[in-house]
Design a protein around this motif. Structure first.
Motif, short mmCIF file in Angstrom:
data_model
loop_
_atom_site.label_atom_id
_atom_site.label_comp_id
_atom_site.label_asym_id
_atom_site.label_seq_id
_atom_site.Cartn_x
_atom_site.Cartn_y
_atom_site.Cartn_z
N LYS A 115 50.60 95.48 13.39
CA LYS A 115 51.72 95.61 13.17
C LYS A 115 52.20 95.29 11.25
O LYS A 115 52.22 94.40 11.13
N PRO A 116 52.09 96.61 11.12
CA PRO A 116 51.56 96.49 9.29
C PRO A 116 53.26 95.99 9.07
O PRO A 116 54.28 95.77 9.48
N ASN A 146 56.35 94.54 6.58
CA ASN A 146 57.42 94.67 5.67
C ASN A 146 56.95 96.97 5.56
O ASN A 146 56.85 96.79 4.51
N SER A 147 56.72 97.10 6.41
CA SER A 147 56.30 98.91 6.40
C SER A 147 58.50 99.67 6.58
O SER A 147 59.17 98.84 7.16
N ARG A 148 58.19 100.04 5.82
CA ARG A 148 59.38 101.59 5.26
C ARG A 148 58.94 102.31 4.33
O ARG A 148 58.52 102.78 4.15
N VAL A 189 56.51 98.87 14.10
CA VAL A 189 56.81 98.49 12.47
C VAL A 189 57.54 97.22 12.90
O VAL A 189 58.89 96.88 14.20
#
Length: 122
Positions: free
Chosen positions: A7-8, A10-12, A121
């Motif tokens: 899972k990436p 701090n993905s946003r 994420v």
């Protein structure tokens, strides 16, 4: 073989809000320029902070004023003490409304992003 999905962190979502005709009228660049102008009172300093040319800064302001049909700056000509710019009431209102809209759009984008990609994420 079962591969675990990474899972990436701090993905946003990233959202930029702009108003355009054939060319951009206003967006994050104009608003940031106005904020720097409000802080310094100097087009030269504001442009330096944004790493743009002085002429480009004026082009952005002049295009926005023309398209919006309202003054965003009060210009005080140079001289011994140098020139100065003040943000008009309309310019301040534009900045406030843009930042409020930007916050609302980001909140909606975050909710939609989490709805659609939350399992990918954290």
């Amino acid at each position: 073989m079962d591969k675990k999905r990474r899972k990436p962190e701090n993905s946003r979502p990233v959202v930029n809000c702009r108003s355009s005709t054939d060319e951009p009228v206003f967006g994050p660049g104009l608003i940031k320029l106005l904020e720097h102008l409000e802080e310094s009172g100097s087009m030269k300093e504001a442009c330096q902070k944004m790493e743009m040319s002085y002429s480009k800064g004026w082009k952005i302001i002049n295009r926005a004023e023309r398209e919006l049909e309202t003054p965003l700056l009060i210009r005080h000509q140079g001289g011994r003490s140098g020139g100065k710019c003040e943000i008009t009431a309309e310019g301040k209102t534009l900045m406030e409304k843009y930042r409020a809209m930007e916050a609302e759009v980001k909140m909606c984008a975050r909710a939609s992003f989490e709805r659609w990609f939350g399992e990918l994420v954290t």
